[in-house]
Scaffold this active site. Structure first.
Site, PDB file in Angstrom:
ATOM      1  N   ARG A 287      86.795  50.466  30.442  1.00 56.25           N
ATOM      2  CA  ARG A 287      85.637  51.371  30.417  1.00 56.25           C
ATOM      3  C   ARG A 287      85.183  51.606  28.974  1.00 56.25           C
ATOM      4  O   ARG A 287      83.988  51.545  28.660  1.00 56.25           O
ATOM      5  CB  ARG A 287      86.031  52.700  31.079  1.00 56.25           C
ATOM      6  CG  ARG A 287      84.890  53.599  31.517  1.00 56.25           C
ATOM      7  CD  ARG A 287      84.110  54.260  30.406  1.00 56.25           C
ATOM      8  NE  ARG A 287      84.860  55.149  29.554  1.00 56.25           N
ATOM      9  CZ  ARG A 287      84.582  56.425  29.368  1.00 56.25           C
ATOM     10  NH1 ARG A 287      83.576  56.975  29.993  1.00 56.25           N
ATOM     11  NH2 ARG A 287      85.292  57.145  28.520  1.00 56.25           N
ATOM     12  N   SER A 302      81.038  56.056  33.301  1.00 55.79           N
ATOM     13  CA  SER A 302      82.296  56.819  33.370  1.00 55.79           C
ATOM     14  C   SER A 302      83.328  55.965  34.122  1.00 55.79           C
ATOM     15  O   SER A 302      83.110  54.771  34.353  1.00 55.79           O
ATOM     16  CB  SER A 302      82.062  58.159  34.067  1.00 55.79           C
ATOM     17  OG  SER A 302      81.715  57.938  35.417  1.00 55.79           O
ATOM     18  N   GLN A 374      73.489  62.315  39.710  1.00 55.55           N
ATOM     19  CA  GLN A 374      73.925  63.442  38.859  1.00 55.55           C
ATOM     20  C   GLN A 374      72.717  64.172  38.282  1.00 55.55           C
ATOM     21  O   GLN A 374      72.695  65.397  38.221  1.00 55.55           O
ATOM     22  CB  GLN A 374      74.806  62.930  37.712  1.00 55.55           C
ATOM     23  CG  GLN A 374      76.279  62.920  38.068  1.00 55.55           C
ATOM     24  CD  GLN A 374      77.129  62.477  36.912  1.00 55.55           C
ATOM     25  OE1 GLN A 374      77.142  61.292  36.584  1.00 55.55           O
ATOM     26  NE2 GLN A 374      77.837  63.398  36.302  1.00 55.55           N
ATOM     27  N   SER A 395      86.331  62.966  45.574  1.00 50.67           N
ATOM     28  CA  SER A 395      86.082  64.157  44.763  1.00 50.67           C
ATOM     29  C   SER A 395      86.836  64.005  43.441  1.00 50.67           C
ATOM     30  O   SER A 395      88.063  64.004  43.429  1.00 50.67           O
ATOM     31  CB  SER A 395      86.585  65.387  45.525  1.00 50.67           C
ATOM     32  OG  SER A 395      86.595  66.504  44.685  1.00 50.67           O
ATOM     33  N   ASN A 396      86.089  63.853  42.372  1.00 45.35           N
ATOM     34  CA  ASN A 396      86.742  63.716  41.065  1.00 45.35           C
ATOM     35  C   ASN A 396      86.887  65.095  40.433  1.00 45.35           C
ATOM     36  O   ASN A 396      86.171  65.462  39.520  1.00 45.35           O
ATOM     37  CB  ASN A 396      85.915  62.783  40.176  1.00 45.35           C
ATOM     38  CG  ASN A 396      86.592  62.543  38.835  1.00 45.35           C
ATOM     39  OD1 ASN A 396      87.709  63.015  38.596  1.00 45.35           O
ATOM     40  ND2 ASN A 396      85.922  61.824  37.955  1.00 45.35           N
ATOM     41  N   GLY A 420      92.867  63.477  40.168  1.00 45.68           N
ATOM     42  CA  GLY A 420      93.275  64.443  39.156  1.00 45.68           C
ATOM     43  C   GLY A 420      92.827  63.975  37.777  1.00 45.68           C
ATOM     44  O   GLY A 420      92.241  62.900  37.603  1.00 45.68           O
ATOM     45  N   HIS A 448      94.283  62.350  61.152  1.00 48.84           N
ATOM     46  CA  HIS A 448      95.511  61.792  61.716  1.00 48.84           C
ATOM     47  C   HIS A 448      95.362  61.448  63.200  1.00 48.84           C
ATOM     48  O   HIS A 448      96.267  60.888  63.811  1.00 48.84           O
ATOM     49  CB  HIS A 448      96.677  62.774  61.508  1.00 48.84           C
ATOM     50  CG  HIS A 448      97.993  62.082  61.315  1.00 48.84           C
ATOM     51  ND1 HIS A 448      98.226  60.769  61.679  1.00 48.84           N
ATOM     52  CD2 HIS A 448      99.165  62.522  60.783  1.00 48.84           C
ATOM     53  CE1 HIS A 448      99.477  60.434  61.397  1.00 48.84           C
ATOM     54  NE2 HIS A 448     100.068  61.481  60.834  1.00 48.84           N
ATOM     55  N   ASP A 452      96.862  56.323  60.714  1.00 46.35           N
ATOM     56  CA  ASP A 452      98.282  56.617  60.527  1.00 46.35           C
ATOM     57  C   ASP A 452      98.626  56.517  59.043  1.00 46.35           C
ATOM     58  O   ASP A 452      97.878  55.943  58.237  1.00 46.35           O
ATOM     59  CB  ASP A 452      99.151  55.689  61.378  1.00 46.35           C
ATOM     60  CG  ASP A 452      98.833  54.241  61.094  1.00 46.35           C
ATOM     61  OD1 ASP A 452      99.010  53.808  59.934  1.00 46.35           O
ATOM     62  OD2 ASP A 452      98.385  53.535  62.022  1.00 46.35           O
TER      63      ASP A 452
HETATM   64  N1  CAO Z   1      90.136  62.584  34.015  1.00 46.18           N
HETATM   65  C1  CAO Z   1      89.779  62.620  32.744  1.00 46.18           C
HETATM   66  N2  CAO Z   1      88.490  62.425  32.329  1.00 46.18           N
HETATM   67  C2  CAO Z   1      87.559  62.178  33.277  1.00 46.18           C
HETATM   68  C3  CAO Z   1      87.893  62.127  34.626  1.00 46.18           C
HETATM   69  C4  CAO Z   1      89.238  62.340  34.988  1.00 46.18           C
HETATM   70  N3  CAO Z   1      89.610  62.299  36.253  1.00 46.18           N
HETATM   71  N4  CAO Z   1      86.774  61.857  35.313  1.00 46.18           N
HETATM   72  C5  CAO Z   1      85.793  61.747  34.443  1.00 46.18           C
HETATM   73  N5  CAO Z   1      86.259  61.943  33.208  1.00 46.18           N
HETATM   74  C6  CAO Z   1      85.496  61.929  31.969  1.00 46.18           C
HETATM   75  C7  CAO Z   1      84.337  60.965  32.058  1.00 46.18           C
HETATM   76  O1  CAO Z   1      84.727  59.661  31.765  1.00 46.18           O
HETATM   77  C8  CAO Z   1      83.408  61.544  31.038  1.00 46.18           C
HETATM   78  O2  CAO Z   1      83.884  61.264  29.723  1.00 46.18           O
HETATM   79  P1  CAO Z   1      83.012  60.431  28.669  1.00 46.18           P
HETATM   80  O3  CAO Z   1      81.964  61.376  28.219  1.00 46.18           O
HETATM   81  O4  CAO Z   1      83.973  60.028  27.644  1.00 46.18           O
HETATM   82  O5  CAO Z   1      82.413  59.280  29.392  1.00 46.18           O
HETATM   83  C9  CAO Z   1      83.555  63.015  31.252  1.00 46.18           C
HETATM   84  O6  CAO Z   1      84.833  63.176  31.858  1.00 46.18           O
HETATM   85  C10 CAO Z   1      82.493  63.600  32.150  1.00 46.18           C
HETATM   86  O7  CAO Z   1      82.324  62.793  33.272  1.00 46.18           O
HETATM   87  P2  CAO Z   1      81.102  63.014  34.240  1.00 46.18           P
HETATM   88  O8  CAO Z   1      81.279  64.226  35.028  1.00 46.18           O
HETATM   89  O9  CAO Z   1      79.839  62.954  33.462  1.00 46.18           O
HETATM   90  O10 CAO Z   1      81.058  61.739  35.170  1.00 46.18           O
HETATM   91  P3  CAO Z   1      81.996  61.206  36.310  1.00 46.18           P
HETATM   92  O11 CAO Z   1      81.264  60.012  36.788  1.00 46.18           O
HETATM   93  O12 CAO Z   1      83.369  60.990  35.886  1.00 46.18           O
HETATM   94  O13 CAO Z   1      81.973  62.318  37.458  1.00 46.18           O
HETATM   95  C11 CAO Z   1      81.064  63.746  39.101  1.00 46.18           C
HETATM   96  C12 CAO Z   1      80.804  62.604  38.155  1.00 46.18           C
HETATM   97  C13 CAO Z   1      79.757  64.070  39.787  1.00 46.18           C
HETATM   98  C14 CAO Z   1      82.088  63.359  40.108  1.00 46.18           C
HETATM   99  C15 CAO Z   1      81.578  64.967  38.322  1.00 46.18           C
HETATM  100  O14 CAO Z   1      80.658  65.297  37.320  1.00 46.18           O
HETATM  101  C16 CAO Z   1      81.817  66.195  39.146  1.00 46.18           C
HETATM  102  O15 CAO Z   1      80.909  66.961  39.477  1.00 46.18           O
HETATM  103  N6  CAO Z   1      83.083  66.446  39.485  1.00 46.18           N
HETATM  104  C17 CAO Z   1      83.491  67.684  40.188  1.00 46.18           C
HETATM  105  C18 CAO Z   1      83.789  67.376  41.635  1.00 46.18           C
HETATM  106  C19 CAO Z   1      84.184  68.627  42.381  1.00 46.18           C
HETATM  107  O16 CAO Z   1      83.697  69.711  42.147  1.00 46.18           O
HETATM  108  N7  CAO Z   1      85.095  68.465  43.316  1.00 46.18           N
HETATM  109  C20 CAO Z   1      85.571  69.543  44.104  1.00 46.18           C
HETATM  110  C21 CAO Z   1      85.127  69.310  45.500  1.00 46.18           C
HETATM  111  S1  CAO Z   1      85.991  70.252  46.632  1.00 46.18           S
HETATM  112  O17 CAO Z   1      85.516  71.722  46.368  1.00 46.18           O
END
Ligand code: CAO
Length: 478
Positions: A287, A302, A374, A395-396, A420, A448, A452
């Site tokens: 990346r 990302s 986004q 979900s990230n 995570g 489930h 499985d």
């Molecule tokens: N660990 C460490 N760093 C991370 C990471 C992780 N798991 N995921 C992303 N990053 C980094 C990215 O690479 C980016 O860094 P750079 O600026 O160096 O590129 C920075 O964190 C910000 O990333 P981003 O948010 O702009 O982009 P993304 O594509 O990684 O994620 C999205 C997009 C929409 C998934 C995220 O912004 C988001 O909203 N996440 C929250 C999801 C959430 O709320 N889940 C809960 C649901 S249940 O209630």
């Protein structure tokens, strides 16, 4: 600072059709016919004030009221106001009791106008008479100027916030000596009273347990006191502190309401969880290498596009994870498209748009789509097309923090994953040396009833393999 200034909005329409047209500092000027009942509403007073406490009524139902005659004394957190009538007539209804919080835009009293009364308010009488301007430099009206100092029986001058603190601490405000103007009880007075209460005055602990390092310093007297336990021993009791603020009720609306519906439905489904640790050194390096290239093409790259592509590739081998179940759980619908939902933390709340047909997109195209979603999410402009039709969700949460999660399905989908935070952690290499390693934990939940654990684990292993050796993705991409 106006507090309850301009407190009465003259509403001159019948009771049942009350509307609030008052603006801060102005009164509604609709003209009522004589012989009509009018409602006085509490006007929007600005400053974010939504309610005023009724301290005292100068009238009761059935009383005659003359123009300029005092009706009530109200108080917000910012001011103490005497409300005077601008009409002559009869009070037919009082809408609040003393101590109630009168809401802005709701009626305070109804007045049946005299037959001789001209309903157009006299300009000179329009201004209510503020009896004080703030809690620190307040003046009370003659009708409310009773001292609030210790032991006084008259109405206690103070703010609703201070009353709330007193109530929450069971303090009789008439016992508190007010040091504000005209004996107004200030927050500091209540806190001082609390400090001086018998509980706070009990002897502070004078004993300390000796340790190897020496005596433990005694706890500050304001924090704890000692009491005798049932068994006759001594115990520390945390001194009761003044609580500022109160419980709030907020309507569940919009996206939150949608979340209630979806998550309640999800709760009917038996989920199971599965987690694994992914070594993402190579993905991180790749990346970093490709990020400037994507940037030169106007796209932010990302980790997600790699992760999503790897999911799609693994789904080809385990299509049941990209399925849904019909309502009576008699059929599994295998979805042709990999429409991968991405949970997004937006200013409006949690939203899950999906990237359509990831199975035919390049990593760069996935990044482009994610950037678009986004951007729209941030602007609150995501449409139905982007928000419906998802087949699998990721979900990230690691962007925000955390390691493990327990994601909840998005019905009718059958699988969801949570990522995570990528962390550099010590791990053993194949020769037994400890090496710094980029680790990401993935947590899966699946339905489930149709999936499985072995299928989930096999899918996760394949996906993990793609992420740990991203070049392997090239072999399987179309
Ligand atoms: N660990 C460490 N760093 C991370 C990471 C992780 N798991 N995921 C992303 N990053 C980094 C990215 O690479 C980016 O860094 P750079 O600026 O160096 O590129 C920075 O964190 C910000 O990333 P981003 O948010 O702009 O982009 P993304 O594509 O990684 O994620 C999205 C997009 C929409 C998934 C995220 O912004 C988001 O909203 N996440 C929250 C999801 C959430 O709320 N889940 C809960 C649901 S249940 O209630």
């Amino acid at each position: 600072m106006t507090g309850c200034r301009g407190v009465l909005a003259k509403e001159t329409i019948p009771l049942s059709a009350t509307i609030s047209t008052a603006r801060r500092g102005f009164h509604a000027t609709r003209v009522a016919s004589s012989g009509q009942t009018i409602q006085f509403n509490l006007a929007d007073v600005g400053e974010g004030i939504t309610e005023c406490e009724v301290l005292k009524w100068h009238v009761k139902e059935g009383d005659r009221i003359e123009e300029f005659q005092p009706i009530a004394e109200l108080q917000s957190d910012k001011a103490n106001v005497e409300v005077t009538s601008r009409y002559t007539g009869k009070i037919t209804k009082i809408h609040y009791a003393v101590g109630d919080l009168a809401k802005v835009h709701t009626p305070l009293v109804d007045i049946l106008l005299d037959a001789s009364e001209s309903a157009a308010p006299a300009a000179a009488a329009a201004a209510p008479s503020p009896s004080s301007s703030s809690s620190s430099s307040s003046q009370s009206s003659p009708s409310s100027s009773s001292s609030s100092s210790s032991g006084h029986s008259g109405p206690v001058l103070t703010t609703p916030a201070v009353r709330r603190i007193a109530k929450e601490n069971s303090i009789d405000l008439s016992k508190v000596a007010g040091t504000g103007r005209d004996g107004r009880v200030l927050k500091e007075d209540v806190l001082a009273y609390l400090e001086g209460s018998p509980l706070a005055h009990q002897a502070p602990p004078q004993f300390a347990l000796p340790t190897a390092a020496g005596a433990v310093p005694p706890l500050p007297p304001s924090v704890t006191t000692t009491t005798t336990t049932e068994a006759g021993g001594l115990a520390h009791v945390v001194a009761r502190k003044a609580v500022v603020g109160a419980d709030r009720e907020v309507e569940i609306r919009g996206l939150q309401r949608a979340m209630v519906k979806t998550m309640t439905a999800a709760n009917q489904i038996p989920h199971f969880g599965y987690s694994d640790e992914i070594v993402v050194d190579q993905m991180v390096a790749l990346r970093d290498e490709l990020k400037p290239i994507a940037e030169a093409r106007g796209v932010k790259l990302s980790y997600m596009p790699f992760i999503l592509k790897a999911i799609s590739l693994a789904l080809k081998s385990y299509p049941v994870l990209n399925s849904s179940v019909n309502a009576d759980v008699s059929k599994i619908i295998y979805k042709a498209s990999h429409n991968l939902g991405v949970a997004m933390d937006t200013p409006q709340g949690l939203i899950v748009p999906n990237i359509k047909d990831v199975q035919v997109l390049t990593i760069f195209e996935i990044a482009q789509e994610l950037n678009r979603l986004q951007r729209l999410g941030k602007e609150g402009r995501l449409g139905k097309e982007d928000l419906t039709g998802g087949t699998f969700t990721l979900s990230n949460i690691g962007v925000i923090g955390g390691t493990y999660a327990k994601p909840v399905l998005m019905p009718p989908e059958v699988t969801i994953g949570a990522l995570g935070k990528i962390q550099k952690l010590p791990r053993f290499d194949e020769r037994g040396n400890v090496v710094p390693t980029h680790i990401m934990i993935a947590s899966w939940s699946a339905d489930h009833r149709v999936i499985d654990g072995a299928t989930m684990a096999n899918f996760s292993n394949l996906w993990k393999n793609y992420l740990e050796n991203p070049k392997a993705m090239l072999m399987d991409m179309q």
